[in-house]
Design a protein around this motif. Structure first.
Motif: not given
Length: 169
Positions: A39-41, A53-55, A89-91
């Motif tokens: 989800e966060l990659n 390119i893939q973030d 850090n939030e997750k």
């Protein structure tokens, strides 16, 4: 509730770019070569890197010798990396125990748990205190002791347990 960071990256300006490296990675949570958050990659693979390119942000992985290597990025990439670190850090951040501060010294937040009977129903009431002052808006009630204690232990030290039902009989 405030959380302790599990990932920190330090940035330093170098001419028109940014140099960066991971200064903290909690490996109990962000396990080397195992951690993946699609989800966060963000992924732990070989070594810290950012693929524009893939973030995708790669954090410390199988190659420990590359942990201290310096990476470079643009200002735009720096913002993307910082956002990923904030989101991680939030997750995954570890909840910090709350401590009140009063005139330079720390005060511990305490809780008393009372077992009461209301119309044939047993309830556990938690009352929170700082020093001897009750915090009215933080009281908590539940039908089980475990649920009440779990709620209280997030922020407090349990100072006493009073079984009011035994006093009634």
């Amino acid at each position: 509730m405030e959380r302790e960071s599990v990932l920190k990256i330090e940035f330093k300006p170098v001419w028109d770019k940014w140099a960066w490296k991971i200064t903290k990675q909690n490996e109990e949570i962000l396990r080397r070569n195992e951690f993946i958050d699609k989800e966060l990659n963000v992924e732990s693979f070989r070594s810290p890197e950012f693929y524009t390119i893939q973030d995708k942000l790669f954090i410390r992985g199988s190659s420990k010798k590359e942990d201290e290597d310096i990476q470079f990025c643009t200002s735009e990439e720096k913002e993307l990396i910082e956002e990923k670190v904030r989101a991680i850090n939030e997750k995954y951040g570890i909840k910090k125990r709350w401590r009140a501060e009063k005139s330079g010294k720390q005060l511990i937040k305490y809780a008393e748990i009372h077992k009461i009977k209301i119309e044939n129903e047993i309830r556990y009431i938690a009352k929170m205190y700082i020093e001897r002052e009750e915090i009215e808006d933080e009281s908590f009630s539940s039908p089980t002791f475990e649920e009440t204690a779990k709620h209280v232990l997030k922020d407090c030290v349990i100072s006493s347990y009073v079984d009011m039902t035994e006093m009634e009989e």
